[in-house]
Write a protein that holds these residues in place. Structure first.
Motif, mmCIF file in Angstrom:
data_model
loop_
_atom_site.group_PDB
_atom_site.id
_atom_site.type_symbol
_atom_site.label_atom_id
_atom_site.label_comp_id
_atom_site.label_asym_id
_atom_site.label_seq_id
_atom_site.Cartn_x
_atom_site.Cartn_y
_atom_site.Cartn_z
ATOM 1 N N LYS A 1 -31.187 69.062 118.639
ATOM 2 C CA LYS A 1 -30.527 69.337 117.355
ATOM 3 C C LYS A 1 -29.042 69.575 117.546
ATOM 4 N N LYS A 2 -28.711 70.312 118.581
ATOM 5 C CA LYS A 2 -27.313 70.634 118.872
ATOM 6 C C LYS A 2 -26.556 69.374 119.288
ATOM 7 N N PHE A 3 -27.178 68.572 120.152
ATOM 8 C CA PHE A 3 -26.518 67.366 120.644
ATOM 9 C C PHE A 3 -26.205 66.408 119.496
ATOM 10 N N TYR A 4 -27.111 66.285 118.530
ATOM 11 C CA TYR A 4 -26.944 65.333 117.425
ATOM 12 C C TYR A 4 -26.459 66.014 116.144
ATOM 13 N N ASP B 1 -35.050 53.319 115.466
ATOM 14 C CA ASP B 1 -35.369 54.684 115.918
ATOM 15 C C ASP B 1 -35.504 54.729 117.439
ATOM 16 N N ALA B 2 -36.325 53.838 117.953
ATOM 17 C CA ALA B 2 -36.564 53.783 119.401
ATOM 18 C C ALA B 2 -35.664 52.698 119.976
ATOM 19 N N ASN B 3 -34.392 53.059 120.190
ATOM 20 C CA ASN B 3 -33.430 52.017 120.575
ATOM 21 C C ASN B 3 -32.866 52.164 121.982
ATOM 22 N N LYS C 1 -33.225 56.794 126.525
ATOM 23 C CA LYS C 1 -34.064 57.534 125.582
ATOM 24 C C LYS C 1 -35.557 57.465 125.964
ATOM 25 N N PRO C 2 -36.383 58.316 125.324
ATOM 26 C CA PRO C 2 -37.806 58.402 125.714
ATOM 27 C C PRO C 2 -38.563 57.073 125.699
ATOM 28 N N ASN D 1 -34.105 64.257 111.192
ATOM 29 C CA ASN D 1 -35.350 64.859 111.687
ATOM 30 C C ASN D 1 -36.158 63.900 112.553
ATOM 31 N N ASP D 2 -36.231 62.643 112.123
ATOM 32 C CA ASP D 2 -36.944 61.628 112.917
ATOM 33 C C ASP D 2 -36.265 61.448 114.272
ATOM 34 N N LEU D 3 -34.935 61.436 114.245
ATOM 35 C CA LEU D 3 -34.168 61.256 115.481
ATOM 36 C C LEU D 3 -34.448 62.403 116.459
ATOM 37 N N ILE D 4 -34.441 63.626 115.954
ATOM 38 C CA ILE D 4 -34.699 64.792 116.807
ATOM 39 C C ILE D 4 -36.121 64.723 117.378
#
Ligand code: ADP
Ligand code: MG
Length: 137
Positions: free
Chosen positions: A46-49, A110-112, A9-10, A59-62
């Motif tokens: 959005k599609k992936f999740y 969130d940032a995992n 992840k980022p 929304n936070d996840l996206i």
């Protein structure tokens, strides 16, 4: 032999620990069958999740997943789905076992640091979302 989808992840890409995370997979019997670094569009994230669309954190996840580039991989090996989940550790890094990727590289729920498919069926869908058959070796 199974295949599963992994995403660095980022937050982890930003921390420059792509290699350290991949090392966990390789030294535990998983092989990188496909790999690419991409910056997800909001539509793709959005599609992936989509399975989480009703969750309060959607929304936070996206927004987090589009905050920087990610590394997407197909991992292959015996029991790859479960093995990857074990190496990742719990969703909340505070609850992740010592020595797991999330315990060592993640800061918050969130940032995992990583995503990993949670079933063989979802792995197939998630792999097909990112890679064509000819990009997986
Ligand atoms: P996992 O990534 O361990 O499979 P989930 O599929 O339940 O976890 O959730 C997907 C992602 O959504 C998590 O990795 C995390 O980034 C985020 N997330 C899950 N639960 C929460 C929460 N309670 N608060 C904030 N973000 C969450
Ligand atoms: Mg999940």
């Amino acid at each position: 032999m199974e295949q599963t989808l992994s995403i660095i992840k980022p937050d982890a890409v930003q921390k420059n620990v792509i290699g350290k995370i991949i090392e966990r997979f390789e030294s535990n019997g998983l092989r990188i069958a496909a790999i690419k670094k991409i910056w997800l569009s909001k539509a793709d994230a959005k599609k992936f999740y989509i399975i989480h669309k009703e969750r309060p954190f959607y929304n936070d996840l996206i927004n987090f997943m589009v905050s920087g580039p990610v590394v997407v991989m197909v991992l292959e090996g015996e029991n790859a789905v479960t093995k990857n989940r074990d190496l990742m550790g719990a969703t909340n890094p505070k609850e992740a076992k010592p020595g797991t990727i999330r315990a060592d590289f993640a800061d918050s729920i969130d940032a995992n640091a990583v995503h990993g498919s949670d079933s063989l069926e979802n792995a197939k869908t998630e792999i097909a979302f990112f890679f064509g058959k000819r990009a997986i070796f």
